[in-house]
Design an enzyme around this catalytic site. Structure first.
Site, mmCIF file in Angstrom:
data_model
loop_
_atom_site.group_PDB
_atom_site.id
_atom_site.type_symbol
_atom_site.label_atom_id
_atom_site.label_comp_id
_atom_site.label_asym_id
_atom_site.label_seq_id
_atom_site.Cartn_x
_atom_site.Cartn_y
_atom_site.Cartn_z
ATOM 1 N N ALA A 249 0.498 -1.303 -0.014
ATOM 2 C CA ALA A 249 -0.099 -0.440 -0.166
ATOM 3 C C ALA A 249 0.912 1.440 -0.419
ATOM 4 O O ALA A 249 0.270 1.935 -0.622
ATOM 5 C CB ALA A 249 -0.936 0.048 0.981
ATOM 6 N N CYS A 374 15.897 -0.488 1.510
ATOM 7 C CA CYS A 374 15.781 -1.766 2.247
ATOM 8 C C CYS A 374 17.275 -2.461 2.662
ATOM 9 O O CYS A 374 17.552 -3.466 3.430
ATOM 10 C CB CYS A 374 15.472 -3.188 2.140
ATOM 11 S SG CYS A 374 13.096 -2.453 1.536
#
Length: 450
Positions: A249, A374
């Site tokens: 999302a 990340c």
């Protein structure tokens, strides 16, 4: 949006002692002549105001319309969607199912094929590990690419420790997978092909429909990490032959902490759940479904379905403006990844004769990155760029500019100005740049070691 307008003054009054004076909602950096009280100091870096935000691949701001949809489920409609005995549970359950239908509609799926999770990383773990563990008796081989997201690569390495075989396909210099090589790599015991839809570092769009056709013909499930593709490029799971798909999302102006796994029903693909618990989400992902986050995800998908074409055209214009503005004033700028097969909101550039970390530190008024959020803690050059064949020195100089729904022309122009200034400043201090401009072949130099 009326509810959020009524609540904002109340919230500001309650937290007023701990926040700075309100300023307009914008991602733009404050100009250099801002008053001293507007300055921000964080992690030892002092800048004249909040930097303009151009890191849309890391995350996106929540669309105000999404927030407006979420607020009632924090304040008044706060029931557990799994409570079956009262109104609060019923209305939350209804909101979750409505959001599920909105997510499904954006990718051409059946709502029963959508399973909510905490994000794309969890989806990738369920898809890669779950499929192979379920079919472990007859399927022992996985095919993926060297440029996948780290959570896919680490899931594959985890399976290797359990005795599975993994084929890590190389990519071409433009970042695209060789489809013929992929087809030749499929074996009778291949249990999964996993190829990212839009690469998070370089924005390259893989030929999903062609890969899906090959997998369908060979009878192998096709999984794609579509976190960077959802709401940005058209996706049709049936036309593309996708069997499993990971969604997030917060990459499409929704809230952080929620994602969805698409899992095909016909022909049915089975997975082994990776989490034990109450059996929510039809046993695929146990744990209470976070209604406000899921509602926000559904709202973000509904908005994306309506505005995708406009957002794509606008990002294309801004990307070209950014690229022309930088290249018009700075030489030796290299675009990483295909420009033809690319999502325009992602522009990854390498600047020769510039040290990447110095460039990032110099661009403190622009929030950009050198690659995946990340893996940004690593000082190693991007493994994605290295897989493209980019030399280590150029891989170290890469900057990823992310353009999104709320990026303005003024922000792009400011980013151009700051980037050009910093690159020229660093090159003025670089003996390598001076030697290169003098016609010296730097690769022919035998450097003395101390």
């Amino acid at each position: 949006m009326a509810l959020s307008r009524r609540l904002l003054p109340l919230l500001l009054r309650r937290v007023a002692p701990s926040i700075s004076p309100a300023r307009p909602l914008s991602t733009a950096a404050v100009t250099a002549d801002a008053e001293d009280e507007e300055a921000v100091t964080i992690k030892g870096v002092r800048i004249s105001g909040r930097p303009l935000y151009m890191d849309m691949q890391a995350t996106t701001p929540v669309d105000p319309r999404v927030l407006d949809a979420m607020l009632p489920f924090y304040l008044s409609r706060y029931g557990n969607p799994h409570s079956r005995t009262h109104l609060y549970g019923w209305e939350s359950d209804g909101a979750v199912e409505e959001a599920r239908a909105r997510v499904a509609a954006l990718v051409g799926a059946d709502p029963r094929e959508i399973f909510f999770t905490s994000g794309a990383t969890e989806c990738n773990n369920i898809a890669v590990k779950g499929v192979m563990r379920f079919y472990r008796d007859r399927r022992r081989h996985v095919i993926t690419t060297q440029t996948e997201h780290k959570c896919v690569l680490d899931s594959c390495r985890y399976l290797q420790q359990e005795g599975f075989e993994i084929t890590y396909l190389p990519v071409r210099p433009d970042g695209l997978v060789d489809v013929a090589q992929l087809a030749d790599s499929i074996r009778p015991d291949t249990g999964l092909v996993s190829v990212m839809a839009v690469n998070n570092e370089i924005g390259v769009v893989q030929p999903l429909e062609e890969i899906g056709r090959i997998c369908r013909e060979k009878g192998v499930p096709f999984h794609t990490d579509a976190a960077q593709a959802l709401g940005k490029i058209p996706i049709d799971v049936n036309q593309m032959g996708i069997g499993l798909m990971s969604l997030s999302a917060h990459k499409i102006y929704g809230p952080k902490g929620v994602g969805a796994l698409y899992l095909r029903r016909r022909p049915r693909i089975r997975v082994e759940p990776q989490m034990s618990g109450g059996g929510q989400e039809r046993g695929i992902r146990s744990g209470t479904v976070p209604t406000p986050l899921v509602v926000g995800f559904g709202a973000a998908c509904e908005i994306a379905a309506k505005e995708m074409d406009y957002d794509h055209r606008r990002a294309t214009v801004l990307q070209q403006r950014l690229l022309d503005g930088i290249r018009g004033q700075v030489d030796d700028v290299v675009i990483n990844g295909s420009m033809e097969h690319r999502y325009p909101g992602n522009l990854n550039l390498s600047f020769a004769y510039v040290e990447g970390e110095s460039l990032l530190m110099g661009l403190k008024e622009v929030a950009v990155s050198s690659g995946s959020a990340c893996t940004s803690a690593s000082l190693e050059p991007s493994y994605v760029l290295r897989a493209l064949g980019v030399e280590e020195d150029m891989a170290h100089t890469s900057i990823r500019f992310g353009i999104g729904r709320f990026t303005t022309e003024e922000e792009v122009d400011r980013a151009i100005e700051l980037t050009v200034h910093q690159v020229k400043k660093l090159r003025d201090m670089s003996p390598l740049y001076e030697m290169a401009k003098a016609g010296i072949n730097l690769k022919s130099i035998q450097w003395a070691q101390h």
